[in-house]
Scaffold this motif. Structure first.
Motif, mmCIF file in Angstrom:
data_model
loop_
_atom_site.group_PDB
_atom_site.id
_atom_site.type_symbol
_atom_site.label_atom_id
_atom_site.label_comp_id
_atom_site.label_asym_id
_atom_site.label_seq_id
_atom_site.Cartn_x
_atom_site.Cartn_y
_atom_site.Cartn_z
ATOM 1 N N SER A 181 0.879 -1.213 0.219
ATOM 2 C CA SER A 181 -0.086 -0.091 -0.173
ATOM 3 C C SER A 181 0.783 1.346 -0.058
ATOM 4 N N ASN A 182 2.075 1.022 0.599
ATOM 5 C CA ASN A 182 2.958 2.438 0.493
ATOM 6 C C ASN A 182 3.756 2.386 -0.667
ATOM 7 N N LEU A 183 4.491 1.507 -0.906
ATOM 8 C CA LEU A 183 5.359 1.340 -2.074
ATOM 9 C C LEU A 183 4.696 1.105 -3.494
ATOM 10 N N GLY A 184 3.480 0.888 -3.411
ATOM 11 C CA GLY A 184 2.616 0.891 -4.669
ATOM 12 C C GLY A 184 2.453 2.413 -5.128
ATOM 13 N N ALA A 185 2.912 3.412 -4.511
ATOM 14 C CA ALA A 185 2.653 4.749 -4.938
ATOM 15 C C ALA A 185 3.943 5.012 -5.998
ATOM 16 N N PHE A 186 4.860 4.117 -5.974
ATOM 17 C CA PHE A 186 6.099 4.485 -6.864
ATOM 18 C C PHE A 186 5.709 4.087 -8.403
ATOM 19 N N LEU A 187 4.784 3.245 -8.511
ATOM 20 C CA LEU A 187 4.684 2.590 -9.945
ATOM 21 C C LEU A 187 3.936 3.758 -11.080
ATOM 22 N N THR A 188 2.799 4.149 -10.588
ATOM 23 C CA THR A 188 2.216 5.133 -11.231
ATOM 24 C C THR A 188 1.655 6.393 -10.632
ATOM 25 N N PRO A 189 1.199 7.315 -11.253
ATOM 26 C CA PRO A 189 0.766 8.725 -10.425
ATOM 27 C C PRO A 189 -0.611 8.471 -9.753
ATOM 28 N N ILE A 190 -1.109 7.263 -10.001
ATOM 29 C CA ILE A 190 -2.622 7.091 -9.499
ATOM 30 C C ILE A 190 -2.446 6.041 -8.058
ATOM 31 N N GLY A 191 -1.048 5.661 -8.122
ATOM 32 C CA GLY A 191 -0.834 4.816 -6.789
ATOM 33 C C GLY A 191 -1.423 5.107 -5.531
ATOM 34 N N ALA A 192 -1.337 6.429 -5.316
ATOM 35 C CA ALA A 192 -1.751 7.074 -4.079
ATOM 36 C C ALA A 192 -2.147 8.487 -4.221
ATOM 37 N N LEU A 193 -2.920 8.873 -3.280
ATOM 38 C CA LEU A 193 -2.961 10.227 -3.179
ATOM 39 C C LEU A 193 -2.006 11.086 -3.155
ATOM 40 N N ALA A 194 -0.822 10.810 -2.590
ATOM 41 C CA ALA A 194 0.229 11.615 -2.618
ATOM 42 C C ALA A 194 0.649 11.997 -3.897
ATOM 43 N N GLY A 195 0.833 10.888 -4.890
ATOM 44 C CA GLY A 195 1.099 10.943 -6.541
ATOM 45 C C GLY A 195 0.169 11.793 -7.116
ATOM 46 N N ILE A 196 -1.171 12.135 -6.867
ATOM 47 C CA ILE A 196 -2.099 12.820 -7.668
ATOM 48 C C ILE A 196 -1.505 14.079 -7.057
ATOM 49 N N MET A 197 -1.323 14.553 -5.708
ATOM 50 C CA MET A 197 -0.856 15.786 -5.354
ATOM 51 C C MET A 197 0.215 16.224 -5.921
ATOM 52 N N TRP A 198 1.529 15.509 -5.965
ATOM 53 C CA TRP A 198 2.648 15.582 -6.445
ATOM 54 C C TRP A 198 2.648 16.148 -8.038
ATOM 55 N N ASN A 199 1.767 15.273 -8.507
ATOM 56 C CA ASN A 199 1.880 15.662 -10.179
ATOM 57 C C ASN A 199 1.119 16.948 -10.481
ATOM 58 N N ASN A 200 0.110 17.323 -9.333
ATOM 59 C CA ASN A 200 -0.822 18.667 -9.675
ATOM 60 C C ASN A 200 0.254 19.728 -9.188
ATOM 61 N N LEU A 201 1.183 19.526 -8.279
ATOM 62 C CA LEU A 201 1.986 20.453 -7.991
ATOM 63 C C LEU A 201 3.063 20.862 -9.001
ATOM 64 N N LEU A 202 3.677 19.845 -9.632
ATOM 65 C CA LEU A 202 4.560 20.296 -10.604
ATOM 66 C C LEU A 202 3.881 20.691 -11.933
ATOM 67 N N SER A 203 2.515 20.307 -12.198
ATOM 68 C CA SER A 203 2.240 20.922 -13.361
ATOM 69 C C SER A 203 1.722 22.480 -13.141
ATOM 70 N N LYS A 204 1.499 22.653 -12.062
ATOM 71 C CA LYS A 204 1.134 24.207 -11.810
ATOM 72 C C LYS A 204 2.242 24.869 -11.767
ATOM 73 N N ARG A 205 3.597 24.345 -11.739
ATOM 74 C CA ARG A 205 4.759 25.102 -11.859
ATOM 75 C C ARG A 205 5.714 24.742 -13.197
ATOM 76 N N GLY A 206 4.787 24.343 -14.103
ATOM 77 C CA GLY A 206 5.374 24.144 -15.519
ATOM 78 C C GLY A 206 6.324 22.958 -15.772
ATOM 79 N N LEU A 207 6.325 21.860 -14.740
ATOM 80 C CA LEU A 207 6.968 20.910 -14.890
ATOM 81 C C LEU A 207 5.951 19.685 -15.178
ATOM 82 N N HIS A 208 5.680 19.047 -16.215
ATOM 83 C CA HIS A 208 4.524 18.053 -16.673
ATOM 84 C C HIS A 208 5.460 16.437 -16.969
ATOM 85 N N VAL A 209 5.063 15.734 -15.946
ATOM 86 C CA VAL A 209 5.738 14.372 -15.872
ATOM 87 C C VAL A 209 4.602 13.462 -16.374
#
Length: 432
Positions: free
Chosen positions: A376-404
């Motif tokens: 449940s913890n390390l599953g976050a590594f695989l894709t951006p949907i693996g954890a809520l933390a991944g969703i937040m992380w991706n959104n923060l990067l997109s807002k600042r012009g870095l698209h992963v």
């Protein structure tokens, strides 16, 4: 049975599509997280169909058991209070700035030092808060030092979701699975210490190899010195956080439930913060930002998934799945199974589902329980949907012009995640 499964499947598909396409919308000054309400819509569909009764759900929500989702939510939300107060006082930025300014011109030193800082802070606070706090800080520093921010941002994400394993309060999935299956706070730490270290060592080593070319470039700038904005409030938060963790470690021996301990200390911290602000005539901005940063989207998200999976349980589908999983080694079915399932419909719904599977598995061992926590913890590594933390992380990067992109995340995530979970599961197997 078919209706419940279809509702669950449609909810999961809608959830994943929403996370990938449009996780939130802005309405004026407010940001509405669409993905958080999708499970609630599915739950209402199941309730109105009559496959699970409103009374049954109400009784489960009011049940005096450790699996009660209300208690789990209270424990998770109250633990975030300390992290949010510390964030508002500038504590995290000061600690990281101190390390950055002493790293010199070597990116290798900086990378390792920042990894250690993020890992230690994650253990005692929250992986989600660390990601929200450190992501903009890392991007700001990397731009001033003219270095590629991606290695540090991915390292931050991996470190936060690895070391959140160590304590039961490190991740809402730990809290849910630990509460649902009656894990003791100290026993949890004793079992999880070595698998966490194994995952940490492997993930750091793989990242140092993956990013070695980028890390060879010298740092050209220096992090500016950050300052604590409110020492009294920071001290209040730190004292309450440490006292809370110590009390949680003995809660089972003194007859106190963990949610009650965390809520008591969180309320005390908020009251003392309020009094301190009023007495010193500092205004209530810090307190407003603290309460405004609470991850309340987890409430409809967890409650909705709880109802959906309870519906599946009533149809017998959970029992059938548990029987099917019992035919395979627990390392595969619960360890790697939870790791992959988190990336099908997010780690929180996965934890609710696997909690039911474990509870209905009959002869399921303690190894299966802890293997699920690891997944449940390390599953976050695989894709951006693996954890809520991944969703937040991706959104923060997109807002600042870095698209992963999804594929770029998957490419790095698989290379780091698969060796990490394998190491953690093998060490866990050796312990048992």
């Amino acid at each position: 049975m078919a209706f419940c499964f279809v509702v669950f499947l449609l909810t999961v598909v809608s959830l994943v599509a929403c996370i990938l396409i449009k996780p939130s919308v802005a309405i004026g000054r407010f940001k509405f997280k669409i993905y958080a309400c999708i499970p609630l819509v599915g739950a209402l569909a199941m309730l109105t169909s009559g496959y699970i009764g409103w009374g049954e759900v109400a009784s489960e929500l009011c049940a005096n058991t450790s699996v009660n989702p209300i208690k789990i939510l209270l424990l998770f939300l109250s633990m975030t209070v300390f992290s949010l107060i510390l964030e508002q006082t500038g504590f995290f930025c000061v600690v990281s700035s101190f390390v950055l300014r002493r790293a010199g011109q070597s990116q290798y030193v900086l990378f390792f030092a920042l990894y250690v800082v993020i890992s230690v802070l994650t253990v005692f606070t929250s992986n989600d808060i660390i990601i929200l706090t450190f992501t903009p800080f890392i991007m700001r520093f990397c731009r001033s030092g003219n270095i590629d921010p991606f290695p540090y941002l991915f390292m931050e994400f991996v470190a936060a979701n690895t070391w959140s394993l160590l304590l039961m309060i490190g991740n809402p999935t730990n809290i849910y699975l630990g509460g649902a299956l009656g894990l003791d706070f100290l026993d949890y730490v004793r079992v999880m210490a070595l698998p966490t270290v194994a995952a940490g060592v492997v993930s750091l080593s793989v990242m140092m190899l993956l990013f070695r070319r980028k890390l060879r470039r010298p740092i050209k700038g220096q992090a500016k010195e950050e300052r604590i904005t409110d020492r009294f409030t920071m001290t209040v938060a730190l004292v309450h956080l440490l006292a809370c963790i110590l009390t949680l470690s003995i809660s089972q021996y003194i007859g106190l439930e963990m949610w009650l301990v965390s809520v008591t200390f969180a309320v005390s911290a908020l009251v003392m913060t309020l009094i301190g602000l009023l007495v010193r005539k500092k205004g209530l901005t810090l307190l407003r930002h603290t309460l405004g940063g609470m991850p309340i989207e987890t409430v409809p998200f967890i409650l909705g998934m709880f109802v959906l999976i309870s519906g599946l349980e009533h149809t017998g589908l959970i029992a059938m799945a548990a029987d099917a999983m019992a035919e395979h080694p627990e390392m595969i079915s619960y360890g790697y199974g939870s790791f992959l399932a988190a990336n099908v419909f997010n780690n929180i719904p996965m934890s609710v589902l696997f909690g039911k599977l474990l509870a209905g598995g009959g002869a399921v061992s303690a190894y299966a329980v802890y293997a699920t926590v690891i997944g449940s913890n390390l599953g976050a590594f695989l894709t951006p949907i693996g954890a809520l933390a991944g969703i937040m992380w991706n959104n923060l990067l997109s807002k600042r012009g870095l698209h992963v992109s999804f594929l770029r995340f998957l490419r790095y995530g698989a290379v780091i995640g698969i060796p990490s979970i394998t190491a953690a599961l093998l060490v866990l197997l050796a312990i048992f």
